[in-house]
Motif scaffolding. Structure first.
Motif, PDB file in Angstrom:
ATOM      1  N   TRP A  82       0.851  -1.196   0.000  1.00 58.84           N
ATOM      2  CA  TRP A  82       0.000   0.000   0.000  1.00 58.84           C
ATOM      3  C   TRP A  82       0.880   1.237   0.000  1.00 58.84           C
ATOM      4  CZ3 TRP A  82      -4.722   0.900   3.733  1.00 58.84           C
ATOM      5  CH2 TRP A  82      -5.336   2.114   3.420  1.00 58.84           C
ATOM      6  N   ARG A  83       0.908   1.919  -1.113  1.00 56.25           N
ATOM      7  CA  ARG A  83       1.547   3.228  -1.225  1.00 56.25           C
ATOM      8  C   ARG A  83       0.552   4.187  -1.844  1.00 56.25           C
ATOM      9  NH1 ARG A  83       6.528   0.284  -3.033  1.00 56.25           N
ATOM     10  NH2 ARG A  83       8.200   0.747  -1.555  1.00 56.25           N
ATOM     11  N   ASN A  84       0.572   5.433  -1.385  1.00 53.08           N
ATOM     12  CA  ASN A  84      -0.299   6.419  -2.022  1.00 53.08           C
ATOM     13  C   ASN A  84       0.118   7.847  -1.661  1.00 53.08           C
ATOM     14  OD1 ASN A  84      -1.727   6.037   0.745  1.00 53.08           O
ATOM     15  ND2 ASN A  84      -2.752   7.811  -0.119  1.00 53.08           N
ATOM     16  N   PHE A  85      -0.347   8.762  -2.462  1.00 54.89           N
ATOM     17  CA  PHE A  85      -0.194  10.198  -2.217  1.00 54.89           C
ATOM     18  C   PHE A  85      -1.549  10.836  -2.436  1.00 54.89           C
ATOM     19  CE2 PHE A  85       0.058  14.344  -4.329  1.00 54.89           C
ATOM     20  CZ  PHE A  85       0.626  15.092  -3.302  1.00 54.89           C
ATOM     21  N   LEU A  86      -1.922  11.766  -1.554  1.00 52.76           N
ATOM     22  CA  LEU A  86      -3.236  12.410  -1.660  1.00 52.76           C
ATOM     23  C   LEU A  86      -3.135  13.895  -1.379  1.00 52.76           C
ATOM     24  CD1 LEU A  86      -6.670  11.263  -0.442  1.00 52.76           C
ATOM     25  CD2 LEU A  86      -5.766  13.392   0.500  1.00 52.76           C
ATOM     26  N   VAL A  87      -3.916  14.688  -2.132  1.00 55.58           N
ATOM     27  CA  VAL A  87      -4.060  16.119  -1.859  1.00 55.58           C
ATOM     28  C   VAL A  87      -5.536  16.475  -2.011  1.00 55.58           C
ATOM     29  CG1 VAL A  87      -3.575  16.763  -4.256  1.00 55.58           C
ATOM     30  CG2 VAL A  87      -3.276  18.448  -2.426  1.00 55.58           C
ATOM     31  N   SER A  88      -6.020  17.328  -1.116  1.00 53.31           N
ATOM     32  CA  SER A  88      -7.450  17.622  -1.096  1.00 53.31           C
ATOM     33  C   SER A  88      -7.718  19.047  -0.616  1.00 53.31           C
ATOM     34  CB  SER A  88      -8.179  16.622  -0.175  1.00 53.31           C
ATOM     35  OG  SER A  88      -9.556  16.935  -0.079  1.00 53.31           O
ATOM     36  N   PRO A  89      -7.962  19.992  -1.537  1.00 51.73           N
ATOM     37  CA  PRO A  89      -8.384  21.338  -1.127  1.00 51.73           C
ATOM     38  C   PRO A  89      -9.836  21.325  -0.662  1.00 51.73           C
ATOM     39  CG  PRO A  89      -8.341  21.175  -3.508  1.00 51.73           C
ATOM     40  CD  PRO A  89      -7.788  19.879  -2.988  1.00 51.73           C
ATOM     41  N   GLU A  90     -10.166  22.188   0.300  1.00 47.17           N
ATOM     42  CA  GLU A  90     -11.532  22.201   0.809  1.00 47.17           C
ATOM     43  C   GLU A  90     -11.929  23.595   1.277  1.00 47.17           C
ATOM     44  OE1 GLU A  90     -12.317  20.013   4.353  1.00 47.17           O
ATOM     45  OE2 GLU A  90     -10.667  20.888   5.484  1.00 47.17           O
ATOM     46  N   ALA A  91     -13.233  23.770   1.437  1.00 46.24           N
ATOM     47  CA  ALA A  91     -13.807  24.989   2.020  1.00 46.24           C
ATOM     48  C   ALA A  91     -14.756  24.568   3.129  1.00 46.24           C
ATOM     49  CB  ALA A  91     -14.544  25.799   0.972  1.00 46.24           C
ATOM     50  N   ARG A  92     -14.763  25.340   4.218  1.00 44.98           N
ATOM     51  CA  ARG A  92     -15.633  25.041   5.357  1.00 44.98           C
ATOM     52  C   ARG A  92     -16.508  26.233   5.702  1.00 44.98           C
ATOM     53  NH1 ARG A  92     -12.275  21.914  10.166  1.00 44.98           N
ATOM     54  NH2 ARG A  92     -11.899  19.930   9.061  1.00 44.98           N
ATOM     55  N   TYR A  93     -17.712  25.915   6.180  1.00 45.00           N
ATOM     56  CA  TYR A  93     -18.601  26.937   6.746  1.00 45.00           C
ATOM     57  C   TYR A  93     -18.903  26.552   8.194  1.00 45.00           C
ATOM     58  CZ  TYR A  93     -22.577  29.937   7.690  1.00 45.00           C
ATOM     59  OH  TYR A  93     -23.419  30.863   8.251  1.00 45.00           O
ATOM     60  N   TYR A  94     -18.546  27.443   9.130  1.00 44.54           N
ATOM     61  CA  TYR A  94     -18.808  27.244  10.560  1.00 44.54           C
ATOM     62  C   TYR A  94     -20.072  28.014  10.949  1.00 44.54           C
ATOM     63  CZ  TYR A  94     -14.057  25.367  11.125  1.00 44.54           C
ATOM     64  OH  TYR A  94     -12.909  24.617  11.028  1.00 44.54           O
ATOM     65  N   PHE A  95     -20.991  27.350  11.620  1.00 45.40           N
ATOM     66  CA  PHE A  95     -22.241  28.000  12.002  1.00 45.40           C
ATOM     67  C   PHE A  95     -22.041  29.002  13.136  1.00 45.40           C
ATOM     68  CE2 PHE A  95     -23.570  24.192   9.813  1.00 45.40           C
ATOM     69  CZ  PHE A  95     -24.669  24.618   9.081  1.00 45.40           C
ATOM     70  N   ASP A  96     -21.081  28.742  14.030  1.00 47.55           N
ATOM     71  CA  ASP A  96     -20.816  29.640  15.139  1.00 47.55           C
ATOM     72  C   ASP A  96     -19.776  30.675  14.724  1.00 47.55           C
ATOM     73  OD1 ASP A  96     -20.537  30.925  17.519  1.00 47.55           O
ATOM     74  OD2 ASP A  96     -19.823  29.195  18.660  1.00 47.55           O
TER      75      ASP A  96
END
Length: 222
Positions: A82-96
Protein backbone atom coordinates in the motif's frame (compact mmCIF):
# COMPACT_ATOMS: atom_id res chain seq x y z
CA UNK A 1 -6.16 12.54 -15.72
CA UNK A 2 -8.96 14.76 -17.05
CA UNK A 3 -7.49 18.17 -17.95
CA UNK A 4 -10.56 20.03 -16.70
CA UNK A 5 -10.21 18.42 -13.27
CA UNK A 6 -6.52 19.32 -13.16
CA UNK A 7 -7.52 22.94 -13.79
CA UNK A 8 -10.13 22.82 -11.01
CA UNK A 9 -7.69 21.32 -8.50
CA UNK A 10 -4.96 23.77 -9.50
CA UNK A 11 -7.35 26.72 -9.15
CA UNK A 12 -8.41 25.50 -5.71
CA UNK A 13 -4.80 25.20 -4.58
CA UNK A 14 -4.00 28.66 -5.93
CA UNK A 15 -6.97 30.09 -4.02
CA UNK A 16 -5.78 28.33 -0.88
CA UNK A 17 -2.29 29.78 -1.24
CA UNK A 18 -3.77 33.18 -2.04
CA UNK A 19 -5.71 33.13 1.19
CA UNK A 20 -2.40 33.63 2.99
CA UNK A 21 -2.46 37.15 1.60
CA UNK A 22 -6.03 37.80 2.73
CA UNK A 23 -5.68 40.28 5.57
CA UNK A 24 -9.21 41.41 6.26
CA UNK A 25 -10.09 40.14 9.73
CA UNK A 26 -8.11 36.93 9.23
CA UNK A 27 -7.59 35.04 12.45
CA UNK A 28 -4.36 33.25 11.51
CA UNK A 29 -3.46 29.85 10.13
CA UNK A 30 -4.44 26.51 11.67
CA UNK A 31 -2.42 23.30 11.26
CA UNK A 32 -3.95 19.88 11.86
CA UNK A 33 -3.39 16.15 11.49
CA UNK A 34 -5.95 13.38 11.09
CA UNK A 35 -5.29 10.76 13.78
CA UNK A 36 -7.12 8.08 11.77
CA UNK A 37 -4.69 8.52 8.89
CA UNK A 38 -1.82 8.44 11.37
CA UNK A 39 -3.22 5.18 12.79
CA UNK A 40 -2.78 3.47 9.39
CA UNK A 41 0.76 4.84 9.15
CA UNK A 42 0.07 7.66 6.69
CA UNK A 43 1.65 10.97 7.77
CA UNK A 44 -0.63 13.86 6.90
CA UNK A 45 -1.05 17.57 7.40
CA UNK A 46 -3.87 20.02 6.90
CA UNK A 47 -3.74 23.80 6.64
CA UNK A 48 -6.76 26.04 7.16
CA UNK A 49 -7.06 29.80 6.68
CA UNK A 50 -10.07 31.88 7.81
CA UNK A 51 -11.39 34.25 5.15
CA UNK A 52 -14.38 35.61 7.09
CA UNK A 53 -16.18 35.12 10.39
CA UNK A 54 -17.76 31.84 9.23
CA UNK A 55 -15.78 30.69 6.18
CA UNK A 56 -12.35 29.10 5.82
CA UNK A 57 -10.36 27.51 3.00
CA UNK A 58 -7.57 25.00 3.25
CA UNK A 59 -5.96 21.82 1.98
CA UNK A 60 -5.07 18.39 3.30
CA UNK A 61 -2.21 16.20 2.09
CA UNK A 62 -0.93 12.75 3.00
CA UNK A 63 1.75 10.41 1.71
CA UNK A 64 2.56 6.77 2.38
CA UNK A 65 5.81 5.89 0.65
CA UNK A 66 6.41 2.51 2.33
CA UNK A 67 4.54 -0.67 1.32
CA UNK A 68 3.38 -2.01 4.73
CA UNK A 69 1.39 -0.61 7.61
CA UNK A 70 4.54 0.42 9.46
CA UNK A 71 7.40 2.42 7.96
CA UNK A 72 10.02 0.00 9.30
CA UNK A 73 8.25 -3.17 8.07
CA UNK A 74 10.10 -4.20 4.89
CA UNK A 75 9.39 -7.94 5.17
CA UNK A 76 9.50 -9.17 1.57
CA UNK A 77 7.44 -12.24 2.49
CA UNK A 78 4.52 -10.03 3.47
CA UNK A 79 2.29 -9.70 0.37
CA UNK A 80 0.54 -6.55 1.60
CA UNK A 81 1.34 -3.52 -0.51
CA UNK A 82 0.00 0.00 0.00
CA UNK A 83 1.55 3.23 -1.22
CA UNK A 84 -0.30 6.42 -2.02
CA UNK A 85 -0.19 10.20 -2.22
CA UNK A 86 -3.24 12.41 -1.66
CA UNK A 87 -4.06 16.12 -1.86
CA UNK A 88 -7.45 17.62 -1.10
CA UNK A 89 -8.38 21.34 -1.13
CA UNK A 90 -11.53 22.20 0.81
CA UNK A 91 -13.81 24.99 2.02
CA UNK A 92 -15.63 25.04 5.36
CA UNK A 93 -18.60 26.94 6.75
CA UNK A 94 -18.81 27.24 10.56
CA UNK A 95 -22.24 28.00 12.00
CA UNK A 96 -20.82 29.64 15.14
CA UNK A 97 -17.44 31.09 14.21
CA UNK A 98 -14.32 29.85 12.44
CA UNK A 99 -12.57 27.01 14.30
CA UNK A 100 -15.48 26.46 16.71
CA UNK A 101 -18.69 24.46 16.73
CA UNK A 102 -20.56 22.73 13.91
CA UNK A 103 -19.28 23.04 10.34
CA UNK A 104 -20.02 21.82 6.83
CA UNK A 105 -17.24 21.08 4.38
CA UNK A 106 -16.93 20.62 0.61
CA UNK A 107 -13.75 19.29 -0.96
CA UNK A 108 -12.00 18.04 -4.08
CA UNK A 109 -9.40 15.28 -3.94
CA UNK A 110 -6.78 13.51 -6.02
CA UNK A 111 -4.78 10.45 -5.05
CA UNK A 112 -2.29 8.23 -6.84
CA UNK A 113 -2.18 4.75 -5.33
CA UNK A 114 -0.45 1.37 -5.57
CA UNK A 115 -2.41 -1.15 -3.49
CA UNK A 116 -2.42 -4.94 -3.28
CA UNK A 117 -3.58 -7.67 -0.89
CA UNK A 118 -5.33 -5.11 1.30
CA UNK A 119 -8.68 -6.00 2.86
CA UNK A 120 -10.80 -2.91 3.39
CA UNK A 121 -13.60 -2.91 6.00
CA UNK A 122 -17.24 -3.55 5.09
CA UNK A 123 -16.25 -5.35 1.89
CA UNK A 124 -15.16 -2.17 0.14
CA UNK A 125 -12.96 -2.43 -2.97
CA UNK A 126 -12.68 -6.27 -3.13
CA UNK A 127 -10.28 -6.14 -6.12
CA UNK A 128 -7.67 -4.55 -3.86
CA UNK A 129 -7.48 -7.81 -1.92
CA UNK A 130 -7.27 -10.13 -4.93
CA UNK A 131 -5.01 -8.06 -7.19
CA UNK A 132 -2.59 -5.17 -7.18
CA UNK A 133 -4.18 -1.94 -8.37
CA UNK A 134 -2.12 1.04 -9.49
CA UNK A 135 -3.65 4.24 -10.79
CA UNK A 136 -5.48 7.45 -9.96
CA UNK A 137 -8.64 8.39 -8.10
CA UNK A 138 -10.16 11.86 -8.16
CA UNK A 139 -13.46 13.44 -7.24
CA UNK A 140 -15.17 15.49 -4.55
CA UNK A 141 -17.42 15.24 -1.54
CA UNK A 142 -19.18 16.81 1.42
CA UNK A 143 -18.94 16.27 5.15
CA UNK A 144 -20.09 17.61 8.49
CA UNK A 145 -18.25 17.91 11.76
CA UNK A 146 -17.76 19.62 15.09
CA UNK A 147 -14.74 21.46 16.52
CA UNK A 148 -14.04 21.62 20.26
CA UNK A 149 -11.63 24.27 21.53
CA UNK A 150 -9.11 23.16 24.14
CA UNK A 151 -7.85 26.57 25.14
CA UNK A 152 -6.74 29.48 23.00
CA UNK A 153 -4.67 27.45 20.51
CA UNK A 154 -5.58 23.75 20.53
CA UNK A 155 -8.75 22.04 19.36
CA UNK A 156 -10.13 18.60 18.46
CA UNK A 157 -12.39 17.96 15.47
CA UNK A 158 -14.65 15.04 14.55
CA UNK A 159 -15.76 14.81 10.92
CA UNK A 160 -17.70 12.38 8.72
CA UNK A 161 -18.92 12.49 5.15
CA UNK A 162 -18.90 10.85 1.75
CA UNK A 163 -16.91 11.44 -1.42
CA UNK A 164 -17.66 10.35 -4.98
CA UNK A 165 -14.79 9.80 -7.38
CA UNK A 166 -13.67 8.23 -10.61
CA UNK A 167 -10.95 5.60 -10.50
CA UNK A 168 -8.64 4.67 -13.37
CA UNK A 169 -6.20 1.91 -12.52
CA UNK A 170 -4.30 -1.01 -13.95
CA UNK A 171 -4.97 -4.46 -12.50
CA UNK A 172 -1.99 -6.77 -11.87
CA UNK A 173 -1.68 -10.45 -10.95
CA UNK A 174 -0.27 -10.11 -7.44
CA UNK A 175 0.61 -7.56 -4.78
CA UNK A 176 4.30 -7.18 -5.67
CA UNK A 177 4.75 -8.40 -9.23
CA UNK A 178 2.99 -9.89 -12.22
CA UNK A 179 1.84 -8.71 -15.60
CA UNK A 180 -1.08 -6.39 -16.10
CA UNK A 181 -4.20 -8.47 -16.68
CA UNK A 182 -6.74 -5.71 -17.05
CA UNK A 183 -7.89 -2.32 -15.87
CA UNK A 184 -10.67 -0.73 -13.89
CA UNK A 185 -12.44 2.52 -14.70
CA UNK A 186 -15.57 3.79 -13.00
CA UNK A 187 -17.27 5.62 -10.18
CA UNK A 188 -16.62 4.76 -6.54
CA UNK A 189 -17.88 6.00 -3.19
CA UNK A 190 -15.25 6.87 -0.59
CA UNK A 191 -16.19 7.35 3.09
CA UNK A 192 -14.55 10.32 4.77
CA UNK A 193 -13.74 10.10 8.48
CA UNK A 194 -11.55 12.29 10.60
CA UNK A 195 -10.48 12.76 14.20
CA UNK A 196 -8.26 15.81 13.91
CA UNK A 197 -5.93 17.49 16.38
CA UNK A 198 -5.30 21.10 15.38
CA UNK A 199 -3.15 24.00 16.51
CA UNK A 200 -4.14 27.60 15.79
CA UNK A 201 -1.38 30.13 15.13
CA UNK A 202 -3.10 33.39 15.99
CA UNK A 203 -2.16 36.75 14.56
CA UNK A 204 -0.28 39.00 16.95
CA UNK A 205 -3.02 41.63 16.85
CA UNK A 206 -5.70 39.10 17.75
CA UNK A 207 -3.62 37.63 20.58
CA UNK A 208 -3.06 41.10 22.08
CA UNK A 209 -6.78 41.84 21.82
CA UNK A 210 -7.70 38.63 23.66
CA UNK A 211 -5.19 39.35 26.43
CA UNK A 212 -6.62 42.85 26.91
CA UNK A 213 -10.17 41.50 26.96
CA UNK A 214 -9.18 38.93 29.59
CA UNK A 215 -7.58 41.62 31.75
CA UNK A 216 -10.64 43.88 31.41
CA UNK A 217 -13.01 41.04 32.33
CA UNK A 218 -10.87 40.20 35.36
CA UNK A 219 -10.86 43.82 36.52
CA UNK A 220 -14.63 44.12 36.00
CA UNK A 221 -15.26 41.16 38.33
CA UNK A 222 -13.32 42.74 41.19
Amino acid sequence: MNQKLWKVLLSALVLTAGSLCFDAKAQGVSVRTNLLWDAVSEPNIGLEFPVSEHWSVGANAGIKSWPRWLAWDWDKENPTHWRNFLVSPEARYYFDEVFQGFFLSADLFYTHFNVGNVKFPFGLYPDAQKYRLQGDLYGGGVSAGYAWRLGSHWRIEAEAGVQVGNVKAGKYECARCGSQIGSTDGAVFVPKLGINVAYHFKRREQAKKEVLETIQESQAKR
